[in-house]
Design a protein around this motif. Structure first.
Motif, PDB file in Angstrom:
ATOM      1  N   PRO A   1      -4.045   9.311   1.116  1.00  0.00           N
ATOM      2  CA  PRO A   1      -4.993   8.627   2.012  1.00  0.00           C
ATOM      3  C   PRO A   1      -6.032   7.830   1.237  1.00  0.00           C
ATOM      4  N   CYS A   2      -6.513   6.784   1.878  1.00  0.00           N
ATOM      5  CA  CYS A   2      -7.459   5.886   1.212  1.00  0.00           C
ATOM      6  C   CYS A   2      -8.783   6.568   0.897  1.00  0.00           C
ATOM      7  N   LYS A   3      -9.107   7.661   1.571  1.00  0.00           N
ATOM      8  CA  LYS A   3     -10.353   8.362   1.247  1.00  0.00           C
ATOM      9  C   LYS A   3     -10.277   8.991  -0.140  1.00  0.00           C
ATOM     10  N   ASN A   4      -9.072   9.121  -0.694  1.00  0.00           N
ATOM     11  CA  ASN A   4      -8.897   9.627  -2.056  1.00  0.00           C
ATOM     12  C   ASN A   4      -8.670   8.505  -3.059  1.00  0.00           C
ATOM     13  N   LEU A   5      -8.804   7.250  -2.602  1.00  0.00           N
ATOM     14  CA  LEU A   5      -8.618   6.101  -3.487  1.00  0.00           C
ATOM     15  C   LEU A   5      -9.876   5.902  -4.329  1.00  0.00           C
ATOM     16  N   VAL A   6      -9.725   6.011  -5.655  1.00  0.00           N
ATOM     17  CA  VAL A   6     -10.854   5.879  -6.575  1.00  0.00           C
ATOM     18  C   VAL A   6     -11.122   4.420  -6.896  1.00  0.00           C
TER      19      VAL A   6
ATOM     20  N   ARG B   1      -7.417  10.031  -6.675  1.00  0.00           N
ATOM     21  CA  ARG B   1      -7.650  11.412  -7.073  1.00  0.00           C
ATOM     22  C   ARG B   1      -7.331  12.262  -5.846  1.00  0.00           C
ATOM     23  N   PRO B   2      -6.092  12.699  -5.709  1.00  0.00           N
ATOM     24  CA  PRO B   2      -5.662  13.360  -4.472  1.00  0.00           C
ATOM     25  C   PRO B   2      -6.299  14.728  -4.278  1.00  0.00           C
ATOM     26  N   ASP B   3      -6.434  15.101  -3.011  1.00  0.00           N
ATOM     27  CA  ASP B   3      -6.841  16.455  -2.643  1.00  0.00           C
ATOM     28  C   ASP B   3      -5.607  17.332  -2.819  1.00  0.00           C
ATOM     29  N   LEU B   4      -5.540  18.033  -3.937  1.00  0.00           N
ATOM     30  CA  LEU B   4      -4.312  18.733  -4.309  1.00  0.00           C
ATOM     31  C   LEU B   4      -3.988  19.881  -3.362  1.00  0.00           C
ATOM     32  N   LYS B   5      -4.998  20.482  -2.769  1.00  0.00           N
ATOM     33  CA  LYS B   5      -4.729  21.538  -1.790  1.00  0.00           C
ATOM     34  C   LYS B   5      -4.022  20.957  -0.571  1.00  0.00           C
TER      35      LYS B   5
ATOM     36  N   GLU C   1      -6.173  12.011  11.244  1.00  0.00           N
ATOM     37  CA  GLU C   1      -7.309  12.401  10.415  1.00  0.00           C
ATOM     38  C   GLU C   1      -8.248  11.198  10.308  1.00  0.00           C
ATOM     39  N   PRO C   2      -9.352  11.217  11.062  1.00  0.00           N
ATOM     40  CA  PRO C   2     -10.255  10.059  11.088  1.00  0.00           C
ATOM     41  C   PRO C   2     -10.746   9.662   9.699  1.00  0.00           C
ATOM     42  N   SER C   3     -10.829   8.371   9.485  1.00  0.00           N
ATOM     43  CA  SER C   3     -11.296   7.827   8.208  1.00  0.00           C
ATOM     44  C   SER C   3     -11.594   6.351   8.423  1.00  0.00           C
ATOM     45  N   ASN C   4     -12.766   5.922   8.007  1.00  0.00           N
ATOM     46  CA  ASN C   4     -13.130   4.516   8.180  1.00  0.00           C
ATOM     47  C   ASN C   4     -12.222   3.592   7.381  1.00  0.00           C
ATOM     48  N   CYS C   5     -11.782   4.046   6.214  1.00  0.00           N
ATOM     49  CA  CYS C   5     -10.923   3.168   5.417  1.00  0.00           C
ATOM     50  C   CYS C   5      -9.520   3.084   6.013  1.00  0.00           C
TER      51      CYS C   5
ATOM     52  N   PHE D   1       0.824  -1.204   0.000  1.00  0.00           N
ATOM     53  CA  PHE D   1       0.000   0.000   0.000  1.00  0.00           C
ATOM     54  C   PHE D   1       0.866   1.265   0.000  1.00  0.00           C
ATOM     55  N   PRO D   2       0.447   2.297  -0.752  1.00  0.00           N
ATOM     56  CA  PRO D   2       1.178   3.572  -0.763  1.00  0.00           C
ATOM     57  C   PRO D   2       1.139   4.248   0.605  1.00  0.00           C
ATOM     58  N   ILE D   3       1.926   5.319   0.763  1.00  0.00           N
ATOM     59  CA  ILE D   3       1.990   6.049   2.031  1.00  0.00           C
ATOM     60  C   ILE D   3       0.584   6.520   2.401  1.00  0.00           C
ATOM     61  N   PRO D   4       0.016   6.017   3.505  1.00  0.00           N
ATOM     62  CA  PRO D   4      -1.407   6.266   3.780  1.00  0.00           C
ATOM     63  C   PRO D   4      -1.743   7.680   4.210  1.00  0.00           C
TER      64      PRO D   4
END
Length: 630
Positions: free
Chosen positions: A248-253, A263-267, A430-434, A241-244
């Motif tokens: 982050p997995c919330k950006n995993l399409v 699709r990363p959050d570029l900001k 940063e909370p995230s279920n994934c 797995f890439p650097i989480p």
């Protein structure tokens, strides 16, 4: 000199062979003559065309690489032709053994290409053969190869994540080594950046310099490609797995096989790239004149966790009060399991905590009833998805100065611990279920260096950001500390107004000692954690609390007996500090809230198994009564 003679038979054979050869050539010559004679009226056109075709084919064959290079140069914004063709200089650190499953790659990327048939794709760390495969599966796309010089061999993980840096800049200004940047033309951009990552699948695989360099380069290319509302995707081909916390997995399409499309959050990525590449520099300088503050305070909270025992309830109540006394108004969230009674939950709520009930998570590598059996319950913090940022704090610390500015920092922000690791006693997540699911998926395969959650988290989040140790200052005197160093620490413990932001109480906890002095002095194995100044500081915070909250810090009968037993052992050993001589004035000694209050009787039967009954148990020593800090 004697003349050499050739045998007659040999001469005859040679003559015959020559005659045969001559006949063959003569036949060819006759054939050519016939051809020439037959075509002489055509001015030798057929032969001329044949010769031209042969010469042209040979010339094109010799020049194919050159033409291919020119084609790449004319069609690519990023290209390194030498890298494509010269494989002898390949850096083994960057070589990936991953088998590219092109069907999975196409499945991962097909939705992106559906809306834009002429995608611009930048390839990083793929070889020339794989370049051709990209062109075949996406023939309508513009595929380019990104050049990236490899990091110097001198850049190692301990160089990026040193155990110690001069945070106060007393003798030097810490600095990080630099990685080569992806090389290309100004203004170039991509729809998709595809990267092939190495992964050894052996212990410590995530602490890989080349792997980090490639992912940071992909992030930089993605940010450089962002214009307006343009969608930029990053595709990794890797078996690990890439650097989480960078991707982050919330950006995993989509995840197909070993193809990971983000699709990363570029900001957010842009902000992370502004931070030091490792813990070799402070992400927040200690002497910074200004602090960053976040925007949406409603989705930010401090959090801690209590499970398996109630000994830390008093610590959590005092920690909450210290946050409020320091001036923060952020939410306070505490996770508790069913071992924490309703009585104690009411006390936690009265202190300001929002109580959330959780189910414990067992550490599969821990022994039954061991101290670390349930400490993977901390992973539940990532399920607090009604918040974007959490500052986790252990329940055995005090907030002396407001640290709300840490909410502006990304996951994972923490202080250094030992070697290349961070201390999880104070950390930004940063909370995230994934992400919670990621943590759960690997608990059977990843081994924690210390058997606890801190060691496990350090294996998942190897890319972290260092903050000054003043923001999680450990109450601990190292064996090698000089008297000057000890005096400096003691001064920091008691400074008023405080210089430290957070004071972390290791060893036996203040509320489990008599308030008269730090009971770590009475235990030879715990004396490295002893400080009367730090001990007194905790009690000052306690004394500012309402009396109702102070009642949750009373001593149980068994704890009183254990403290007296330790004092007597120190007296027998005649420990030179002499704390055991002090008269105990702590009013809690005479306050009892249990049915059995005669703690002195426990000492009469200490160690006598026949007298250890459920109604009159022998007291545990303080070391077993208190939980160790993670």
């Amino acid at each position: 000199m004697e003349q050499r003679h050739r045998p007659a038979a040999a001469a005859d054979d040679t003559t015959k062979r020559r005659a045969t050869k001559s006949k063959s050539f003569k036949d060819v010559e006759n054939y050519e003559v016939l051809v020439l004679e037959k075509n002489c009226g055509c001015k030798f056109k057929s032969l001329r065309y044949l010769l031209i075709a042969i010469v042209s084919a040979t010339f094109l064959t010799l020049l194919t690489p050159t033409l291919y290079e020119r084609q790449l140069q004319s069609s690519s914004r990023y290209v390194d032709v030498d890298w494509i063709w010269d494989k002898t200089g390949a850096d083994p650190r960057y070589v990936s053994s991953a088998d590219v499953q092109w069907a999975d790659v196409y499945t991962a990327i097909e939705d992106v290409s559906a809306g834009n048939r002429e995608l611009k794709i930048g390839l990083l760390n793929f070889n020339s053969t794989e370049y051709g495969s990209w062109s075949r599966i996406l023939p309508e796309s513009h595929v380019s190869i990104v050049r990236l010089e490899h990091a110097k061999d001198s850049i190692t993980w301990p160089k990026l994540y040193p155990e110690w840096i001069d945070e106060e800049e007393e003798s030097e200004i810490p600095s990080c080594p630099s990685f080569p940047e992806p090389n290309g033309r100004r203004g170039a951009w991509f729809d998709v950046i595809a990267v092939k990552l190495p992964c050894t699948r052996v212990a410590g695989w995530s602490r890989d310099v080349a792997r980090l360099h490639l992912q940071l380069s992909a992030a930089k290319l993605a940010v450089a490609s962002s214009r307006g509302n343009r969608k930029v995707h990053v595709l990794f081909v890797t078996d690990c797995f890439p650097i989480p916390n960078l991707f982050p997995c919330k950006n995993l399409v989509k995840h197909e096989g070993n193809a990971w499309l983000y699709r990363p959050d570029l900001k957010a990525v842009r902000e992370k790239l502004r931070l030091p590449v490792g813990s070799c520099e402070l992400a927040i300088p200690l002497k910074a004149k200004a602090r960053l503050f976040s925007v949406d305070r409603r989705r930010e909270a401090y959090a801690t966790i209590l499970h398996s025992a109630s000994e830390y309830v008093c610590g959590a109540i005092t920690a909450a009060q210290s946050i409020r006394q320091a001036g923060s108004t952020r939410d306070l969230v505490i996770l508790v399991d069913n071992t924490i009674s309703d009585h104690h939950r009411r006390g936690l709520e009265a202190a300001g905590w929002k109580v959330r009930i959780i189910e414990r998570i067992r550490n599969p590598k821990a022994e039954r009833d061991a101290y670390n059996e349930w400490n993977y319950s901390k992973f539940r913090l990532w399920q607090l998805t009604d918040y974007d940022k959490i500052i986790f704090i252990d329940a055995d610390l005090l907030i002396l100065r407001n640290v709300d500015f840490l909410f502006a920092m990304p996951e994972i922000t923490a202080t250094g611990n030992n070697a290349t690791l961070f201390n999880s006693g104070v950390m930004v997540i940063e909370p995230s279920n994934c992400t919670f699911q990621l943590l759960m998926e690997h608990i059977n395969e990843i081994t924690s260096y210390n058997g606890g959650d801190q060691g496990y988290l350090n294996e998942i989040f190897t890319w972290w950001h260092r903050i000054p140790k003043h923001m999680n200052f450990l109450k601990h005197f190292w064996e090698g500390d000089s008297e000057e160093a000890k005096a400096k620490k003691t001064q920091l413990f008691g400074a008023d107004p405080p210089n430290l932001y957070v004071l972390h109480y290791l060893g036996l906890k203040p509320w489990l000692c008599f308030r008269d002095y730090d009971c770590n002095w009475n235990n030879f194995m715990m004396r490295e954690f002893a400080s009367d100044v730090a001990h007194s500081r905790w009690w000052k915070t306690h004394d500012k609390m309402p009396r109702k909250l102070q009642s949750y810090c009373l001593l149980r009968t068994r704890q009183k007996a254990g403290l007296e037993w330790d004092r007597r052992q120190a007296e027998k050993a005649n420990l030179e500090d002499g704390h055991w001589r002090r008269n105990i004035t702590d009013p809690r000694l005479k306050t009892c809230f249990e049915k059995f209050c005669f703690w002195e009787s426990m000492l009469w039967h200490w160690g006598e198994a026949k007298n250890q009954t459920k109604s009159n148990p022998a007291p545990a020593t303080p070391a077993t009564m208190s939980l160790s800090s993670s």
